[in-house]
Scaffold this active site. Structure first.
Site, short mmCIF file in Angstrom:
data_model
loop_
_atom_site.label_atom_id
_atom_site.label_comp_id
_atom_site.label_asym_id
_atom_site.label_seq_id
_atom_site.Cartn_x
_atom_site.Cartn_y
_atom_site.Cartn_z
CB SER A 241 -0.74 0.25 0.99
OG SER A 241 0.20 0.25 2.46
CE LYS A 286 -2.53 1.19 5.73
NZ LYS A 286 -2.36 0.70 3.90
#
Length: 344
Positions: A241, A286
């Site tokens: 990611s 996140k």
């Protein structure tokens, strides 16, 4: 005396379940792991004295501010009390352990797979940035299969100029050229080894999973064609990611101006060599990590927007991206005060 003894017995009877619960709650682990905000890293900055994205062989434009990649922390081996405490905290989520560490798969194997995904994200990020900036690339042999038809002919590092008469400019060109031939066919290949161009021949085999399709037995990769060298210096990070933020950092360093306008931008997203941005897991954690670190703008893969807008931290502006080009354009819009695509 009898009345006192009865009180003691009653007290002991009441305390025993509490003590048992305490022992069990502290000693017994639950089949869950806790996911939560992980560390963030400024891809324009340094870690342990090294540039996170180090560039050699090309002029590097000055940068400032932040382009932070974000991570998810995983806490394993939780006892009952720890699991309950993290769940109540609200910043963490509990998921079945099997979703993170599949049964029967050794922990070190899972870690190696995550590290391989991270290395691939670095390679893809570099190619996406170079393609966006129109830097020249070439195709090399990355791996030669030990049991493949090309084992005695090709070597790691060989540049593939043409395969079966078709010019090679991308890794996909190699696949297409081989798929156009039948198993058992001998095909010519023009390669460059040690700076010397030569023609070789390989007799194609049959793919192990489909005997009707041709098999060369090499893994090609696109690399910069020139003196440019890019190194990514983050260790002990897994998963794919970080690709988008690595690409943006490289674009920022190799082009004039500042993509972030000197501000604190964070984000996440996978990326392929063509610059397409893909979804990731743990978006809510996140975003928390990014906001805690000071981010004001967060780049969200388009496919994660529905989830992201449901749990957006206060003060964090979400910007929807689906390609590297759209991310660069959106940051330019934000810097200029123009509206940018949003998840909201």
């Amino acid at each position: 005396m009898g009345r006192v003894n009865r009180r003691i017995i009653t007290l002991i009877a009441a305390l025993v379940p509490v003590l048992v619960l305490g022992v069990v709650g502290s000693a017994v682990t639950v089949p869950f792991v806790a996911l939560g905000p992980g560390p963030t890293f400024n891809t324009l900055g340094e870690v342990e004295g090294k540039q996170v994205v180090a560039v050699q062989g090309a002029a590097v434009d000055p940068t400032s501010g932040h382009l932070n990649m974000t991570t998810v922390s995983v806490r394993d081996g939780l006892n009952i009390f720890e699991a309950m405490g993290l769940w109540v905290d609200g910043r963490y989520g509990l998921v079945p352990r099997a979703e993170v560490y599949p049964p029967g798969v050794p922990r070190d194997q899972v870690d190696k797979s995550n590290q391989a995904d991270f290395k691939e994200s670095e390679d893809n990020a570099e190619l996406a940035a170079l393609n966006f900036l129109k830097y020249p690339t070439k195709v090399q042999v990355r791996v030669v299969a030990d049991d493949g038809p090309a084992k005695a002919v090709l070597q790691k590092g060989d540049e593939l100029v043409s395969v079966n008469g078709k010019p090679i400019t991308t890794s996909k060109d190699v696949i297409d050229a081989v798929q156009g031939a039948a198993p058992g066919t001998t095909i010519p290949m023009v390669i460059r080894r040690g700076g010397v161009e030569q023609t070789v021949e390989v007799k194609l085999g049959a793919r192990p999973d489909d005997s009707n399709k041709a098999y060369l037995g090499v893994t090609p990769q696109e690399v910069p064609d020139g003196p440019l060298q890019v190194d990514f210096n983050l260790a002990d990070i897994g998963g794919p990611s970080a690709g988008l933020m690595f690409s943006l950092a490289l674009v920022d360093k190799l082009s004039p101006g500042e993509l972030n306008g000197g501000r604190f931008v964070a984000g996440t997203g996978t990326i392929d060599p063509q610059g397409k941005v893909g979804p990731i897991g743990g978006i809510q954690y996140k975003m928390i990590a990014a906001r805690d670190a000071g981010a004001e703008t967060f780049l969200v893969p388009a496919d994660n927007c529905n989830e992201a807008r449901q749990r957006t931290p206060d003060g964090l502006k979400l910007v929807k991206v689906d390609t590297l080009s759209s991310a660069v354009q959106s940051l330019d819009d934000v810097n200029a005060g123009r509206p940018a695509p949003s998840c909201g």
